[in-house]
Design an enzyme around this catalytic site. Structure first.
Site, PDB file in Angstrom:
ATOM      1  N   ASP A  13       0.760  -1.118  -0.064  1.00  0.00           N
ATOM      2  CA  ASP A  13       0.108  -0.091   0.038  1.00  0.00           C
ATOM      3  C   ASP A  13       1.101   1.318  -0.014  1.00  0.00           C
ATOM      4  O   ASP A  13       0.398   2.343   0.518  1.00  0.00           O
ATOM      5  CB  ASP A  13      -0.895   0.163   1.074  1.00  0.00           C
ATOM      6  CG  ASP A  13      -1.900  -1.321   1.248  1.00  0.00           C
ATOM      7  OD1 ASP A  13      -2.435  -1.766   0.448  1.00  0.00           O
ATOM      8  OD2 ASP A  13      -1.640  -1.915   2.422  1.00  0.00           O
ATOM      9  N   GLY A  17       0.960   1.822  -7.572  1.00  0.00           N
ATOM     10  CA  GLY A  17       0.484   2.120  -8.702  1.00  0.00           C
ATOM     11  C   GLY A  17       0.636   3.380  -9.478  1.00  0.00           C
ATOM     12  O   GLY A  17       0.991   3.595 -10.757  1.00  0.00           O
ATOM     13  N   HIS A  41      -4.429  -1.512  -6.448  1.00  0.00           N
ATOM     14  CA  HIS A  41      -3.789  -0.286  -6.369  1.00  0.00           C
ATOM     15  C   HIS A  41      -4.668   0.651  -7.470  1.00  0.00           C
ATOM     16  O   HIS A  41      -5.242   0.170  -8.105  1.00  0.00           O
ATOM     17  CB  HIS A  41      -2.203  -0.440  -7.056  1.00  0.00           C
ATOM     18  CG  HIS A  41      -2.225  -1.153  -8.319  1.00  0.00           C
ATOM     19  ND1 HIS A  41      -1.948  -2.595  -8.079  1.00  0.00           N
ATOM     20  CD2 HIS A  41      -2.431  -1.058  -9.520  1.00  0.00           C
ATOM     21  CE1 HIS A  41      -1.938  -3.181  -9.639  1.00  0.00           C
ATOM     22  NE2 HIS A  41      -2.263  -2.036 -10.382  1.00  0.00           N
TER      23      HIS A  41
END
Length: 431
Positions: A13, A17, A41
């Site tokens: 996290d 992305g 993502h």
């Protein structure tokens, strides 16, 4: 030109992305090399928001080839659904711009059911925090040499034999767990239903990538999750079921280790974690709540609230070493705007002694307490900054101190979810 591997330097996290999307502009090919659809993502491009879990981030960029490598475990039904979802957003997905390794392992319905049952049956304090999507059980079948692979769907005459081999393991396992056996016909029907939808994307990915490498194409390897969730180097057993460190980019795509090139680690300017497991700098107070609220710390796939804490330089330095990271992309610096003081973990106390690495023992991991260095915060904003000149002086000091502590330079700095809000220090494809 060097190829680039992007890996998370924390517990996932971290904002991979956006960074992968930013780098994909200069890449010809984007490759997913491990994990499954358990790590989502979000990409923000203009006014459009794309939420991906299995497809490589390059899929939203016209003219780029996206590849799902052999190191991934593939849920074919989720793949079909994800393709349909982004197609409805105007993204074109065809066998011309998406290739899937013929030897990729498939996630079946029985894997998802087994995963969910195990997690639900786990006692408090032992729950791994799995997404219950069948990732772990599918990897178990892969290493147990009984998995159904994508290429098997192209050979229906031998499919029953392979299903029987799979069920020879799962039937007694399910009986022991109090679950009903799965009929062979049900698995065959599941596979026959999805086969024509996914087989057109099948290819000998290793050969395709080797040809591209020889032709001088730029390859971007996209890791899922984070190095601290690596099955060997992470906080075991609270880890994922695959190797998430950069070295697996080679194994999980079918290329040799010399093809990897530059390794870019992604780290938040603070720390988050989803699910169970040790987290030395976790904050259970208003500061932790503030980080979570400002950072919108909820899982893309699961919606679960993420645990939040201060930046842990010891852990990130450790992943710099285990992944061979050349540079860091530091994300979400803007979330720290307005904090009067910011703490950074620079070491641990374990049984009264200072240590400068995170121990491998689960018991020792639970006993460490962080040693903090406190830095002055900044009143100005970093949000949307695109150059060093736009950053408050204390924010620059914070970034420089992190570089010193983790023993790696910051190559990129992200100041918002928007792709353009990025400060480039070193271009991994060019420098």
């Amino acid at each position: 030109m060097a190829n680039v591997v992007v890996v998370g330097a924390q517990w996932g996290d971290e904002g991979k992305g956006k960074i992968v999307d930013w780098l994909s502009i200069e890449a010809d090919i984007v490759v997913r090399f491990q994990g499954g659809h358990n790590a989502g993502h979000t990409l923000v491009i203009g006014n459009q928001v794309y939420k991906l879990a299995l497809l490589p981030s390059g899929i939203v960029r016209p003219g780029k080839l996206s590849v799902i490598g052999n190191g991934v475990v593939l849920d074919p039904h989720h793949l079909v659904d994800e393709i349909a979802k982004i197609s409805a957003q105007g993204v074109t997905v065809t066998p011309d711009n998406l290739k899937i390794a013929d030897n990729v392992t498939l996630i079946l319905a029985l894997h998802r059911e087994l995963d969910a049952h195990r997690e639900s049956a786990s006692v408090a304090g032992v729950k791994i925090g799995t997404t219950k999507r069948g990732i772990g059980p599918a990897y178990e079948d892969k290493v147990g040499r009984r998995a159904i692979r994508l290429m098997d769907l192209a050979e229906p005459d031998s499919l029953d034999e392979k299903i029987d081999r799979l069920l020879a393991h799962h039937d007694p396992l399910r009986r022991g767990l109090g679950l009903e056996p799965v009929p062979r016909a049900a698995i065959r029907a599941e596979l026959e239903d999805v086969a024509p939808k996914v087989l057109p994307y099948m290819d000998a990915v290793w050969d395709l990538l080797e040809t591209a490498r020889r032709d001088g194409k730029r390859i971007l390897f996209e890791g899922a999750q984070g190095a601290l969730l690596d099955v060997d180097h992470g906080t075991y057993p609270f880890v994922t079921s695959s190797n998430t460190v950069a070295a697996n980019a080679a194994t999980g795509s079918g290329l040799g280790p010399k093809a990897i090139g530059y390794v870019l680690g992604i780290a938040k300017a603070y720390t988050t974690r989803v699910g169970g497991g040790p987290f030395p700098t976790e904050l259970h107070d208003e500061t932790g709540q503030r980080l979570g609220d400002r950072g919108h710390e909820f899982g893309t796939n699961t919606g679960r609230r993420r645990r939040c804490g201060w930046f842990d330089a010891v852990l990130v330095r450790q992943t710099v070493k285990t992944s061979g990271i050349d540079g860091i992309a530091l994300t979400k610096l803007d979330i720290l705007d307005g904090f009067e003081e910011i703490k950074v973990c620079v070491g641990y106390l374990l049984d009264g002694e200072r240590i400068n690495r995170f121990p491998a023992s689960q018991a020792a991991q639970a006993r460490v307490t962080p040693i903090y260095e406190t830095m002055e915060g900044w009143a100005g904003t970093t949000a949307g900054a695109r150059s060093w000149a736009e950053l408050p002086a204390q924010a620059i000091k914070y970034v420089r101190r992190i570089e010193e502590l983790i023993e790696a330079p910051v190559a990129l700095l992200s100041t918002s979810p928007q792709r353009a809000d990025t400060i480039l220090v070193h271009n991994p494809f060019r420098d």
